[in-house]
Motif scaffolding. Structure first.
Motif, short mmCIF file in Angstrom:
data_model
loop_
_atom_site.label_atom_id
_atom_site.label_comp_id
_atom_site.label_asym_id
_atom_site.label_seq_id
_atom_site.Cartn_x
_atom_site.Cartn_y
_atom_site.Cartn_z
N GLY A 23 0.82 -1.21 0.00
CA GLY A 23 0.00 0.00 0.00
C GLY A 23 0.85 1.26 0.00
N LYS A 24 2.15 1.08 -0.19
CA LYS A 24 3.03 2.26 -0.22
C LYS A 24 3.95 2.18 -1.43
CE LYS A 24 2.56 4.25 4.05
NZ LYS A 24 3.15 5.20 4.95
N VAL A 25 4.51 3.30 -1.80
CA VAL A 25 5.39 3.33 -2.97
C VAL A 25 6.61 4.20 -2.68
CG1 VAL A 25 3.59 2.91 -4.65
CG2 VAL A 25 4.01 5.22 -3.85
N CYS A 58 8.64 -4.45 -7.69
CA CYS A 58 9.23 -3.42 -8.54
C CYS A 58 8.16 -2.41 -8.97
CB CYS A 58 9.86 -4.05 -9.77
SG CYS A 58 8.76 -5.19 -10.60
N HIS A 59 6.93 -2.79 -8.86
CA HIS A 59 5.84 -1.88 -9.27
C HIS A 59 5.56 -0.88 -8.15
CE1 HIS A 59 3.99 -5.46 -7.36
NE2 HIS A 59 3.36 -4.53 -6.68
N ARG A 60 6.25 -1.05 -7.01
CA ARG A 60 6.05 -0.11 -5.91
C ARG A 60 7.04 1.03 -6.01
NH1 ARG A 60 5.36 -4.26 -1.04
NH2 ARG A 60 3.50 -5.18 -1.82
N VAL A 61 7.72 1.12 -7.11
CA VAL A 61 8.69 2.21 -7.30
C VAL A 61 8.16 3.15 -8.37
CG1 VAL A 61 11.07 2.74 -7.75
CG2 VAL A 61 10.47 0.54 -6.76
N VAL A 62 8.02 4.41 -8.00
CA VAL A 62 7.50 5.40 -8.94
C VAL A 62 8.41 6.61 -8.99
CG1 VAL A 62 5.17 4.61 -8.49
CG2 VAL A 62 6.13 6.49 -7.17
N ARG A 63 8.04 7.56 -9.81
CA ARG A 63 8.86 8.78 -9.91
C ARG A 63 8.66 9.65 -8.68
NH1 ARG A 63 9.11 11.12 -15.91
NH2 ARG A 63 10.64 9.67 -16.65
N ILE A 64 9.43 10.73 -8.64
CA ILE A 64 9.36 11.62 -7.49
C ILE A 64 8.07 12.42 -7.47
CG2 ILE A 64 10.44 13.49 -8.72
CD1 ILE A 64 11.89 13.07 -5.52
N ASP A 65 7.53 12.65 -8.62
CA ASP A 65 6.31 13.46 -8.71
C ASP A 65 5.07 12.58 -8.68
OD1 ASP A 65 7.21 12.47 -11.19
OD2 ASP A 65 5.72 13.70 -12.16
N GLY A 66 5.24 11.30 -8.49
CA GLY A 66 4.07 10.43 -8.38
C GLY A 66 3.75 9.70 -9.68
N SER A 67 4.42 10.05 -10.74
CA SER A 67 4.16 9.32 -12.00
C SER A 67 4.74 7.91 -11.88
CB SER A 67 4.78 10.07 -13.17
OG SER A 67 6.17 10.16 -12.99
N LEU A 68 4.13 6.97 -12.58
CA LEU A 68 4.54 5.56 -12.41
C LEU A 68 5.88 5.29 -13.07
CD1 LEU A 68 1.09 3.95 -12.95
CD2 LEU A 68 2.22 4.67 -10.85
N GLY A 69 6.09 5.85 -14.24
CA GLY A 69 7.37 5.61 -14.92
C GLY A 69 7.25 4.47 -15.90
N LEU A 86 -2.01 -2.79 -10.21
CA LEU A 86 -1.41 -3.52 -9.10
C LEU A 86 -1.39 -2.67 -7.83
CD1 LEU A 86 1.43 -5.15 -11.13
CD2 LEU A 86 -0.32 -6.36 -9.81
N LEU A 87 -0.91 -1.44 -7.95
CA LEU A 87 -0.83 -0.57 -6.78
C LEU A 87 -2.22 -0.28 -6.23
CD1 LEU A 87 1.90 1.78 -8.20
CD2 LEU A 87 2.13 0.10 -6.38
N ARG A 88 -3.16 -0.10 -7.11
CA ARG A 88 -4.53 0.20 -6.66
C ARG A 88 -5.08 -0.98 -5.85
NH1 ARG A 88 -8.90 1.39 -11.00
NH2 ARG A 88 -10.67 1.07 -9.81
N GLU A 89 -4.71 -2.17 -6.25
CA GLU A 89 -5.17 -3.35 -5.52
C GLU A 89 -4.49 -3.45 -4.16
OE1 GLU A 89 -7.25 -6.01 -6.32
OE2 GLU A 89 -8.08 -4.62 -7.79
N GLU A 90 -3.31 -2.87 -4.06
CA GLU A 90 -2.58 -2.95 -2.80
C GLU A 90 -3.07 -1.92 -1.81
OE1 GLU A 90 1.52 -3.30 -3.10
OE2 GLU A 90 1.30 -5.30 -3.91
N GLY A 91 -3.81 -0.95 -2.29
CA GLY A 91 -4.34 0.06 -1.38
C GLY A 91 -3.70 1.42 -1.60
#
Length: 111
Positions: A23-25, A58-69, A86-91
């Motif tokens: 649930g975090k990135v 690895c899908h829990r890593v995004v850009r600094i501005d919140g974009s997924l990349g 995936l992230l949405r399913e994690e919360g």
DNA sequence: AAAAAGATAGACG
DNA sequence: CGTCTATCTTTTT
């Protein structure tokens, strides 16, 4: 793709990914800093060669501005769609812009 | 051994 | 908002 093993750098990246709670990135910059490198690109390279697809978050890593990349080596649009699902399913909270809410789901490494 | 690319970030115009 | 430079590792020529 010559050796079955991976570099120590990638191993450290995967290790840090395991520290990210569900649930975090985390951002590339924070991850790179946690590894002792000032280049988020190096982290991206390790994730891109990610030998453990869903095993490592690895899908829990995004850009600094919140974009997924990106995701693995897929197209930008496809990667974002898959990661967002995936992230949405994690919360993870997503903004209407399609970006992650780092203010609530943004994770940072201690120390 | 050297050069290019890659899932970024920050600064500049 | 768009473009360029800086930084680090891996991969290919």
């Amino acid at each position: 793709m010559s050796d079955d093993k991976i570099s120590v750098f990638a191993a450290g990246v995967y290790r840090k990914l395991g520290e990210i709670p569900r649930g975090k990135v985390a951002t590339y910059g924070v991850l790179a800093r946690a590894l002792g490198c000032g280049s988020p690109r190096a982290v991206g390279q390790a994730l891109r060669a990610n030998p453990h697809a869903p095993q490592v978050p690895c899908h829990r890593v995004v850009r600094i501005d919140g974009s997924l990349g990106g995701y693995q080596g897929e197209e930008r649009g496809a990667a974002i769609q898959r990661k967002q699902q995936l992230l949405r399913e994690e919360g993870v909270i997503f903004l209407k812009d399609g970006r992650v809410d780092l203010a609530s789901s943004g994770f940072e490494f201690p120390g």
